[in-house]
Design a protein around this motif. Structure first.
Motif, mmCIF file in Angstrom:
data_model
loop_
_atom_site.group_PDB
_atom_site.id
_atom_site.type_symbol
_atom_site.label_atom_id
_atom_site.label_comp_id
_atom_site.label_asym_id
_atom_site.label_seq_id
_atom_site.Cartn_x
_atom_site.Cartn_y
_atom_site.Cartn_z
ATOM 1 N N HIS A 346 52.332 7.679 55.719
ATOM 2 C CA HIS A 346 51.281 7.297 54.788
ATOM 3 C C HIS A 346 50.974 5.811 54.961
ATOM 4 O O HIS A 346 51.862 5.028 55.313
ATOM 5 C CB HIS A 346 51.726 7.547 53.338
ATOM 6 C CG HIS A 346 51.945 8.988 53.008
ATOM 7 N ND1 HIS A 346 51.029 9.731 52.293
ATOM 8 C CD2 HIS A 346 52.979 9.828 53.270
ATOM 9 C CE1 HIS A 346 51.488 10.970 52.140
ATOM 10 N NE2 HIS A 346 52.665 11.045 52.725
ATOM 11 N N PRO A 347 49.742 5.400 54.687
ATOM 12 C CA PRO A 347 49.420 3.961 54.756
ATOM 13 C C PRO A 347 50.131 3.197 53.659
ATOM 14 O O PRO A 347 50.501 3.763 52.616
ATOM 15 C CB PRO A 347 47.900 3.931 54.565
ATOM 16 C CG PRO A 347 47.595 5.178 53.804
ATOM 17 C CD PRO A 347 48.579 6.206 54.295
ATOM 18 N N VAL A 348 50.348 1.902 53.863
ATOM 19 C CA VAL A 348 51.052 1.091 52.871
ATOM 20 C C VAL A 348 50.292 1.035 51.544
ATOM 21 O O VAL A 348 50.888 0.849 50.482
ATOM 22 C CB VAL A 348 51.304 -0.326 53.425
ATOM 23 C CG1 VAL A 348 50.000 -1.103 53.588
ATOM 24 C CG2 VAL A 348 52.291 -1.088 52.545
ATOM 25 N N THR A 349 48.978 1.235 51.582
ATOM 26 C CA THR A 349 48.196 1.257 50.343
ATOM 27 C C THR A 349 48.572 2.420 49.435
ATOM 28 O O THR A 349 48.252 2.414 48.243
ATOM 29 C CB THR A 349 46.693 1.340 50.665
ATOM 30 O OG1 THR A 349 46.457 2.455 51.545
ATOM 31 C CG2 THR A 349 46.202 0.071 51.343
ATOM 32 N N SER A 350 49.289 3.419 49.979
ATOM 33 C CA SER A 350 49.729 4.561 49.176
ATOM 34 C C SER A 350 50.667 4.151 48.051
ATOM 35 O O SER A 350 50.796 4.872 47.052
ATOM 36 C CB SER A 350 50.420 5.598 50.064
ATOM 37 O OG SER A 350 49.542 6.104 51.031
ATOM 38 N N LEU A 351 51.344 3.019 48.227
ATOM 39 C CA LEU A 351 52.224 2.541 47.164
ATOM 40 C C LEU A 351 51.461 2.356 45.857
ATOM 41 O O LEU A 351 52.018 2.528 44.765
ATOM 42 C CB LEU A 351 52.877 1.221 47.577
ATOM 43 C CG LEU A 351 53.915 1.305 48.704
ATOM 44 C CD1 LEU A 351 54.298 -0.089 49.174
ATOM 45 C CD2 LEU A 351 55.149 2.062 48.232
ATOM 46 N N GLU A 352 50.190 2.011 45.954
ATOM 47 C CA GLU A 352 49.366 1.797 44.769
ATOM 48 C C GLU A 352 48.532 3.017 44.398
ATOM 49 O O GLU A 352 48.170 3.190 43.238
ATOM 50 C CB GLU A 352 48.423 0.603 45.001
ATOM 51 C CG GLU A 352 49.122 -0.728 45.221
ATOM 52 C CD GLU A 352 49.691 -1.299 43.938
ATOM 53 O OE1 GLU A 352 49.314 -0.814 42.846
ATOM 54 O OE2 GLU A 352 50.522 -2.221 44.020
ATOM 55 N N THR A 353 48.235 3.874 45.362
ATOM 56 C CA THR A 353 47.256 4.939 45.121
ATOM 57 C C THR A 353 47.843 6.326 44.854
ATOM 58 O O THR A 353 47.201 7.143 44.190
ATOM 59 C CB THR A 353 46.299 5.049 46.325
ATOM 60 O OG1 THR A 353 47.058 5.361 47.515
ATOM 61 C CG2 THR A 353 45.557 3.734 46.543
ATOM 62 N N LEU A 354 49.048 6.619 45.341
ATOM 63 C CA LEU A 354 49.591 7.973 45.193
ATOM 64 C C LEU A 354 49.754 8.385 43.738
ATOM 65 O O LEU A 354 49.587 9.558 43.385
ATOM 66 C CB LEU A 354 50.941 8.091 45.918
ATOM 67 C CG LEU A 354 50.919 8.133 47.444
ATOM 68 C CD1 LEU A 354 52.323 8.359 47.986
ATOM 69 C CD2 LEU A 354 49.974 9.198 47.966
ATOM 70 N N LYS A 355 50.056 7.437 42.863
ATOM 71 C CA LYS A 355 50.287 7.757 41.454
ATOM 72 C C LYS A 355 49.029 8.272 40.765
ATOM 73 O O LYS A 355 49.110 8.886 39.689
ATOM 74 C CB LYS A 355 50.837 6.546 40.707
ATOM 75 C CG LYS A 355 49.896 5.354 40.676
ATOM 76 C CD LYS A 355 50.545 4.162 39.998
ATOM 77 C CE LYS A 355 49.622 2.945 40.009
ATOM 78 N NZ LYS A 355 50.275 1.755 39.395
#
Length: 440
Positions: A346-355
């Motif tokens: 997953h892209p590192v931006t997933s840390l903010e978006t998956l939730k």
């Protein structure tokens, strides 16, 4: 940046300790910031010990270079047409050395050229999915592999970049660096029960970035997989030299098990070779490794010895290798069948978006988080099932941290975990390298 600071874990073993998830037919695993593929390799190797399960590994790394390295290391472990010891040493040299043997460099040239076709779907990789990455990320991944192929042929000088980092870090202490390295080893690492790592290995790595060495062959070709921020620019590439770790080393991912029996005689290199070889052998055969297969342990005369004590002649093997077009057939890669396992990046931006995505809410049975990613716990805990196991890496082996720093880290971690609905499974202290929690 390029490796983790805690031992490779068998994820199924950790999950089976939990009454909540021990009977699950499918496991959804989230690994955040591990820096390498060690937990996946270890879990794949140990999977024959348990009943069949479908395991999906969702991986988030902070850079695409780390994603590419994980792909390279996993692919190396899964290849059928390489010898066991050959594969093990390719893995360890690419994993932790600024300089590698010519044979390893030739393998890196060939395999990087092959892996460049995975992001564009030119070659099918059944155990891997990059579909969660954006198209521009896939293009960059392809460029990273192409850069590695070219840089390995041209023998770009990674050791010079390393020395620049050391000079900048030590400043006026540079001329007395061996004393600095000895102090860090004896006064910090030894006090934290680091077994097997010798002062000679640690000092040699601090000087030039070469962690793993053997009698057979001399490391004389550069390892470009340790370079950062690789960007394609016209017909060529730009990068930001070496930005990784120069203080702690890659020894703790595979060589940090406690000394037992007569293993206290082994170097960190010997232990790492044995553990990586064991996992690769088990992936291939689904049988335990016979200790006699580990060649470095047969001759007691080289145990606890230093096989390379000085840098090789800078004039050796400095020529560029020419690219031979269409030399590597795309069908040459043959991977071990691991049909019940899938790795999804997953892209590192997933840390903010998956939730914010309902399909990921309460999805994961297991979460592993690196010590430098603990601030992301508030974004990650909403993704966990009730009773999910959470393992968080502790910075026990970081020489730049003192005992007080470790205690403060643990105190802050406990407070953060409590605020996010996690409770401790076992006692957490500065002697341990992993903190264990469960989702309330």
């Amino acid at each position: 940046m390029w490796w983790g600071y805690s031992p490779a874990l068998d994820i199924q073993h950790e999950v089976n300790k939990s009454e909540t998830n021990s009977l699950s037919e499918c496991l959804e695993v989230l690994i955040v910031g591990a820096g390498d593929a060690r937990h996946i390799v270890k879990t794949l190797g140990s999977s024959y010990l348990y009943r069949d399960r479908i395991i999906t590994y969702h991986v988030i790394e902070s850079t695409l270079e780390q994603v590419a390295r994980s792909m390279l290391l996993l692919s190396t472990c899964l290849q059928r047409n390489l010898g066991l010891q050959e594969t093990t040493r390719y893995y360890l040299e690419i994993f932790g050395n600024t300089l590698v043997r010519p044979a390893t460099a030739k393998y890196l040239v060939k395999h990087s050229d092959q892996l460049a076709d995975i992001p564009t779907n030119t070659i099918d990789c059944p155990w891997l999915s990059l579909e969660k990455l954006k198209h521009k990320d896939k293009d960059r991944l392809e460029g990273i592999f192409k850069f590695w192929e070219r840089a390995a042929r041209e023998n770009i000088s990674v050791v010079e970049y390393w020395d620049e980092r050391v000079r900048k870090s030590l400043k006026t202490r540079y001329d007395y660096r061996d004393g600095v390295f000895d102090w860090d080893y004896h006064m910090i690492l030894k006090s934290r029960n680091v077994s097997n790592l010798t002062v000679q290995e640690y000092r040699f790595w601090r000087n030039n970035g070469i962690a793993f060495v053997w009698l057979e062959g001399e490391p004389i070709r550069s390892n470009p997989t340790l370079l950062s921020n690789i960007i394609q620019h016209g017909p060529g590439f730009i990068h930001y030299a070496y930005l990784g770790d120069i203080s702690n080393g890659p020894f703790f991912a595979w060589a940090s098990e406690e000394a037992k029996d007569n293993h206290d005689k082994y170097r960190a290199t010997d232990i790492a070779e044995r553990e990586v070889m064991r996992s690769i052998h088990e992936i291939r055969t689904k049988e335990p490794l016979c200790e006699n297969l580990v060649a470095s342990h047969r001759d007691s005369s080289i145990l606890n010895g230093v096989l390379v004590t000085e840098m090789p002649d800078t004039k050796m093997e400095q020529e560029s290798w020419k690219r031979e077009k269409n030399k590597y057939k795309r069908d040459e890669i043959s991977w071990v069948d691991i049909k019940n396992h899938k790795v999804i990046f997953h892209p590192v931006t997933s840390l903010e978006t998956l939730k914010y995505k309902t399909e990921y809410t309460s999805k994961f049975d297991f979460l592993w988080v690196a010590h430098n990613m603990t601030k992301q716990l508030s974004n990650l805990t909403v993704l966990l099932k009730k009773g999910a196991i959470v393992l968080i890496e502790l910075p026990k082996y970081l020489v730049q941290l003192r005992e007080e720093d470790l205690q403060n880290f643990i105190k802050e971690l406990k407070d953060t975990a409590k605020r996010n609905g996690l409770y401790e499974i076992c006692d957490i202290n500065t002697k341990k390298h992993i903190a264990k929690f469960s989702k309330c």
